[in-house]
Scaffold this motif. Structure first.
Motif, short mmCIF file in Angstrom:
data_model
loop_
_atom_site.label_atom_id
_atom_site.label_comp_id
_atom_site.label_asym_id
_atom_site.label_seq_id
_atom_site.Cartn_x
_atom_site.Cartn_y
_atom_site.Cartn_z
N ALA A 1 74.58 32.98 9.28
CA ALA A 1 73.68 34.08 9.65
C ALA A 1 72.24 33.78 9.24
CB ALA A 1 74.13 35.39 9.00
N VAL A 2 72.08 33.12 8.09
CA VAL A 2 70.75 32.73 7.62
C VAL A 2 70.80 31.23 7.33
CG1 VAL A 2 68.89 33.21 5.99
CG2 VAL A 2 70.54 35.01 6.54
N PRO A 3 70.52 30.40 8.32
CA PRO A 3 70.62 28.95 8.15
C PRO A 3 69.81 28.47 6.95
CG PRO A 3 70.28 29.48 10.45
CD PRO A 3 70.10 30.76 9.69
N GLY A 4 70.45 27.66 6.13
CA GLY A 4 69.78 27.10 4.97
C GLY A 4 69.87 27.93 3.71
N VAL A 5 70.39 29.14 3.81
CA VAL A 5 70.56 29.98 2.61
C VAL A 5 72.03 29.99 2.24
CG1 VAL A 5 70.37 32.30 1.64
CG2 VAL A 5 68.58 31.44 3.16
N PRO A 6 72.38 29.41 1.10
CA PRO A 6 73.79 29.41 0.69
C PRO A 6 74.32 30.83 0.51
CG PRO A 6 72.51 27.84 -0.62
CD PRO A 6 71.52 28.68 0.15
N LEU A 7 75.54 31.06 0.94
CA LEU A 7 76.11 32.40 0.85
C LEU A 7 76.15 32.94 -0.59
CD1 LEU A 7 78.99 32.27 3.49
CD2 LEU A 7 76.71 33.26 3.72
N PRO A 8 76.46 32.10 -1.60
CA PRO A 8 76.43 32.65 -2.96
C PRO A 8 75.06 33.22 -3.35
CG PRO A 8 77.64 30.59 -2.93
CD PRO A 8 77.00 30.73 -1.58
N GLN A 9 73.99 32.57 -2.92
CA GLN A 9 72.65 33.09 -3.22
C GLN A 9 72.41 34.42 -2.51
OE1 GLN A 9 69.38 30.37 -2.67
NE2 GLN A 9 70.49 28.65 -3.55
N LEU A 10 72.89 34.52 -1.28
CA LEU A 10 72.72 35.76 -0.52
C LEU A 10 73.50 36.89 -1.17
CD1 LEU A 10 71.11 36.47 2.04
CD2 LEU A 10 73.21 36.07 3.36
N ARG B 1 63.06 30.99 2.26
CA ARG B 1 63.72 30.15 3.27
C ARG B 1 62.82 30.01 4.49
NH1 ARG B 1 65.58 25.78 4.89
NH2 ARG B 1 66.71 25.89 6.86
N ALA B 2 62.20 31.11 4.91
CA ALA B 2 61.31 31.04 6.06
C ALA B 2 60.12 30.12 5.78
CB ALA B 2 60.83 32.44 6.41
N ALA B 3 59.59 30.18 4.56
CA ALA B 3 58.47 29.31 4.20
C ALA B 3 58.89 27.85 4.19
CB ALA B 3 57.93 29.73 2.84
N ASP B 4 60.10 27.58 3.69
CA ASP B 4 60.59 26.20 3.64
C ASP B 4 60.74 25.65 5.07
OD1 ASP B 4 60.70 26.33 0.92
OD2 ASP B 4 62.87 26.70 0.82
#
Length: 223
Positions: free
Chosen positions: A32-41, A217-220
């Motif tokens: 759902a949010v590419p590049g963001v690990p699910l544990p962090q979310l 994530r968007a900035a990266d």
């Protein structure tokens, strides 16, 4: 349905927030949010939920039931009290255990089981729900999908008797809990299990932890 009252809640509430190990959380959000690990979310959701709950004037204490050490440290840093998931037997056993621990700390507290995935939670809306729940021995609020439950309450001396998971709205109603008015408290109902749920929560406006994670994530990606 119970009417929402604008007045200060007449009881002190302890919230019990269950959180499974972060590595097992939010699998339905994969991709759902590419590049963001699910544990962090999942941790960001929990941080925003707990922070908003602790800001709520009606809330005396927040007890988080988790065996995840990272989540425990992060949520304790916000002011929550962490209880290990001693039963290790699923969500409802964890909630019952947390309820017992909460009443050991505050014997005359009212209890509210609250989902850990409410990143758009507004303290004023949570207060409105708790004010209404204070009129009933047990009460609950259906989730945004109107199938599950995001909050279940019990007044002092009343067992919480959680029946979360799947079609828990029907189970909680059948158990005698009063279904609360779901109008004007969307942030307390908008749990996040799917990409559509996440879009709905973002439209409401998520808390600092979730917003910050997504902004980084968007900035990266732009960099």
């Amino acid at each position: 349905m119970g009417p929402m009252q604008p007045h200060v809640t007449p009881v002190d509430w302890t919230l019990v927030v269950p959180l499974k190990p972060l590595t097992r959380a939010k699998s339905r959000l994969t991709g759902a949010v590419p590049g963001v690990p699910l544990p962090q979310l999942a941790l960001a959701f929990a941080q925003d939920t707990v922070r908003a709950a602790l800001t709520c004037r009606a809330v005396r204490d927040v007890v988080v039931v988790t065996d995840d050490p990272l989540a425990a440290r992060a949520l304790e840093a916000l002011g929550a009290h962490r209880v290990p998931d001693a039963p290790g037997d699923g969500l409802n056993a964890a909630l019952a255990h947390g309820a017992g621990a909460a009443r050991a700390r505050h014997p005359h507290t009212a209890l509210a089981a609250l989902n850990a995935d409410l990143p758009a939670l507004r303290p004023a809306e949570l207060t409105r729900v708790l004010n209404a729940a204070a009129q009933f021995r047990r009460a609950f609020l259906p989730d945004a999908a109107e199938i599950g439950t995001t909050l279940l309450t019990a007044l002092p001396g009343v067992a919480l008797s959680p029946a979360f998971g799947g079609p828990s709205r029907a189970r909680h109603r059948a158990s005698g809990a009063r279904e609360l008015d779901a109008r004007r408290v969307r942030s307390v109902r908008q749990d996040v299990d799917t990409p559509a749920d996440l879009r709905a929560a973002l439209a409401l406006g998520v808390g600092d932890s979730t917003a910050g994670l997504l902004a980084r994530r968007a900035a990266d990606r732009c960099g």
